[in-house]
Design a protein around this motif. Sequence first.
Motif, PDB file in Angstrom:
ATOM      1  N   ASN A  71      86.129  84.009  25.015  1.00  0.00           N
ATOM      2  CA  ASN A  71      85.091  83.146  24.475  1.00  0.00           C
ATOM      3  C   ASN A  71      84.504  83.715  23.192  1.00  0.00           C
ATOM      4  N   LEU A  72      83.673  82.890  22.580  1.00  0.00           N
ATOM      5  CA  LEU A  72      82.971  83.251  21.352  1.00  0.00           C
ATOM      6  C   LEU A  72      81.496  82.922  21.552  1.00  0.00           C
ATOM      7  N   LEU A  73      80.645  83.932  21.499  1.00  0.00           N
ATOM      8  CA  LEU A  73      79.198  83.746  21.575  1.00  0.00           C
ATOM      9  C   LEU A  73      78.656  83.762  20.149  1.00  0.00           C
ATOM     10  N   TYR A  74      77.831  82.786  19.788  1.00  0.00           N
ATOM     11  CA  TYR A  74      77.415  82.692  18.389  1.00  0.00           C
ATOM     12  C   TYR A  74      75.920  82.434  18.260  1.00  0.00           C
ATOM     13  N   ALA A  75      75.407  82.841  17.098  1.00  0.00           N
ATOM     14  CA  ALA A  75      74.021  82.580  16.723  1.00  0.00           C
ATOM     15  C   ALA A  75      73.956  82.458  15.207  1.00  0.00           C
ATOM     16  N   GLN A  76      73.256  81.433  14.721  1.00  0.00           N
ATOM     17  CA  GLN A  76      73.095  81.203  13.284  1.00  0.00           C
ATOM     18  C   GLN A  76      71.661  80.798  13.000  1.00  0.00           C
ATOM     19  N   LEU A  77      71.161  81.230  11.861  1.00  0.00           N
ATOM     20  CA  LEU A  77      69.786  80.941  11.473  1.00  0.00           C
ATOM     21  C   LEU A  77      69.761  80.503  10.013  1.00  0.00           C
ATOM     22  N   THR A  78      69.173  79.336   9.766  1.00  0.00           N
ATOM     23  CA  THR A  78      69.081  78.781   8.415  1.00  0.00           C
ATOM     24  C   THR A  78      67.616  78.734   7.980  1.00  0.00           C
ATOM     25  N   TYR A  79      67.370  79.189   6.761  1.00  0.00           N
ATOM     26  CA  TYR A  79      66.009  79.171   6.229  1.00  0.00           C
ATOM     27  C   TYR A  79      66.001  78.503   4.850  1.00  0.00           C
ATOM     28  N   PRO A  80      65.250  77.409   4.689  1.00  0.00           N
ATOM     29  CA  PRO A  80      65.102  76.803   3.359  1.00  0.00           C
ATOM     30  C   PRO A  80      64.057  77.580   2.555  1.00  0.00           C
ATOM     31  N   VAL A  81      64.503  78.350   1.607  1.00  0.00           N
ATOM     32  CA  VAL A  81      63.582  79.160   0.809  1.00  0.00           C
ATOM     33  C   VAL A  81      62.605  78.268   0.072  1.00  0.00           C
ATOM     34  N   TYR A  82      63.132  77.177  -0.519  1.00  0.00           N
ATOM     35  CA  TYR A  82      62.240  76.161  -1.087  1.00  0.00           C
ATOM     36  C   TYR A  82      62.997  74.842  -1.199  1.00  0.00           C
ATOM     37  N   GLU A  83      62.246  73.748  -1.157  1.00  0.00           N
ATOM     38  CA  GLU A  83      62.763  72.394  -1.350  1.00  0.00           C
ATOM     39  C   GLU A  83      61.801  71.638  -2.245  1.00  0.00           C
ATOM     40  N   GLN A  84      62.327  71.011  -3.270  1.00  0.00           N
ATOM     41  CA  GLN A  84      61.482  70.277  -4.214  1.00  0.00           C
ATOM     42  C   GLN A  84      60.877  69.027  -3.592  1.00  0.00           C
ATOM     43  N   GLY A  85      61.641  68.372  -2.705  1.00  0.00           N
ATOM     44  CA  GLY A  85      61.150  67.153  -2.063  1.00  0.00           C
ATOM     45  C   GLY A  85      61.813  65.883  -2.561  1.00  0.00           C
ATOM     46  N   GLY A  89      59.520  74.924  12.773  1.00  0.00           N
ATOM     47  CA  GLY A  89      58.866  74.930  11.473  1.00  0.00           C
ATOM     48  C   GLY A  89      59.882  74.595  10.392  1.00  0.00           C
ATOM     49  N   THR A  90      60.024  75.482   9.416  1.00  0.00           N
ATOM     50  CA  THR A  90      61.028  75.281   8.375  1.00  0.00           C
ATOM     51  C   THR A  90      62.359  75.939   8.720  1.00  0.00           C
ATOM     52  N   TRP A  91      62.384  76.762   9.787  1.00  0.00           N
ATOM     53  CA  TRP A  91      63.601  77.435  10.209  1.00  0.00           C
ATOM     54  C   TRP A  91      64.440  76.516  11.080  1.00  0.00           C
ATOM     55  N   CYS A  92      65.749  76.773  11.109  1.00  0.00           N
ATOM     56  CA  CYS A  92      66.650  76.036  11.995  1.00  0.00           C
ATOM     57  C   CYS A  92      67.670  77.022  12.553  1.00  0.00           C
ATOM     58  N   TYR A  93      67.864  76.995  13.877  1.00  0.00           N
ATOM     59  CA  TYR A  93      68.812  77.931  14.466  1.00  0.00           C
ATOM     60  C   TYR A  93      69.858  77.193  15.281  1.00  0.00           C
ATOM     61  N   MET A  94      71.010  77.858  15.455  1.00  0.00           N
ATOM     62  CA  MET A  94      72.096  77.389  16.305  1.00  0.00           C
ATOM     63  C   MET A  94      72.517  78.549  17.202  1.00  0.00           C
ATOM     64  N   ILE A  95      72.600  78.290  18.494  1.00  0.00           N
ATOM     65  CA  ILE A  95      73.131  79.276  19.423  1.00  0.00           C
ATOM     66  C   ILE A  95      74.086  78.557  20.371  1.00  0.00           C
ATOM     67  N   GLY A  96      75.000  79.307  20.975  1.00  0.00           N
ATOM     68  CA  GLY A  96      75.911  78.674  21.920  1.00  0.00           C
ATOM     69  C   GLY A  96      77.064  79.583  22.279  1.00  0.00           C
TER      70      GLY A  96
END
Length: 496
Positions: A197-211, A179-186
């Motif tokens: 090692n390094l285990l990671y997780a990131q989550l990005t959320y666009p609160v709003y975009e004008q376009g 959807g509008t969310w974007c995640y990174m894991i690895g």
Amino acid sequence: MKNLRLSLYAFYVLFVFFFGQIAWAQQNYVSLKEGEYETRQAPRPNIEDAIISGNYEASMVDRRLQLSGKPQSNDSRQDFELSFTSNLHDHIHLKATLANYSSYLSEQAEGYQSDQLVEQGDSSTDTAMNVFFKEAYLQYEHNPAAVLRLGQQEFDLGDKLGLTYRGISQGFSQTCRVGTWCYMIGAVRFGRGVGDNLLYAQLTYPVYEQGQVFFDSFESKERQRSALYIEIFRHFYRGSEIPLALYGGRTGNGTSYQATSNGKPVYFENKKMEYFGVNGTWNYYDYQLLVNYAGMAGDRFYWEGNQGDSERDFLAHRHLAGGVWRLEQRYMLGENWQTRLTYLSGRGGEQLTQSENYWDRDRTDYLEVQKGFYGDALIYFNGLHGSGDGHSVSNLNYQSLFFNYRNPENQWGVDIRFYQYAHNKTVINDTGERVMKIGQEFNVEYQVEMDKNLTANLAWGYFVPEEAYSANDNLAPSSERTSRFSLYGAQLRYHF
């Protein structure tokens, strides 16, 4: 004698017979006209199912006392990359990048942190050209919004500025847009075993975009004119037999700046060590606000002995926690002008005595997984091809002011930057005095596109050191004030 004359006579007759006919034939030679002949070529390899790209970079850096005084050091390098990406299938690709990076393998200053953790060391005696696989991974796009990579690849995690981890390692990464969310894991593997090692997780959320999207010439990419993005991350850093640097971070095994106890090298193991934080970006037409926070917390077990040796002596079990936050404001002064104001504060504990060891007590320091990859300052950080000091942000407080100009018609630009550095907590110099101020730095960079895909960069930096300046995080500041010095650099880049 008679036999010799007969032999010469026979040779003369044969010469006239054979070469005379060739000479006579040349007199009657008529060249073929177009259409009376056919040209055949050897078959060429078909590369329609592969994408080839490359990059070349030559650089020269010169450090001098004052503006143009006695030379302190001189370094020149040339590096290249040649990448192959298979294109036989539209959703499965192989990528391999052959590279030569002189900053990895030769002329490194002592304690330099390589882009790859297993390559960290003081310096190398191998000064020849070394070619290796910088990247080699399988990319599987199992749906239009998801990409999986397996193998050796580049990672830029956490704040994505080098405050957490930036480097090249074995591992896997998965990015996906839901959807509008974007995640990174690895996962990133640093050492030879699976425990480092390094285990990671990131989550990005666009609160709003004008376009409305436009090309930002200062960032060389498109961005929304008005938007708000929030990103959160959490990493788990495991590791055993990690060489301890004198300043508290990670270094190469057996380097001259590895901490020792009773004449033996010191290592540490991470237990429940975590990195966590948040990134925020607000675009509002000509104004941008970027906020980053990264924290770390966990335990370390310190021991002395040889790496891989079953017989070792336990030193201490300590808790480590710290944080760093960064605020940057950008404003477009005109169509081609931009100004930036940046503030960074990295937490660090105060040094109690000159002779204390890092494992003597719990610490409130923030330490990157790998230092040396944050910042664009030419001297204090590593702004020009790894030619700077490459300092950590631990126990650091600095402000910077930028003025940037871009001329898109003539393809050139200028960056003017000013920095002021200090420690958050006092440190002790080589005579036992407590000091805090590090110094000021002034940079000017000029970039011009000489031809298509060929650019040149000229750089100049000037540093005014104060009482707490040290060229290396592992060394105590000198009581003798370091003289002012300058850096001159030139780069030539070509890519296709």
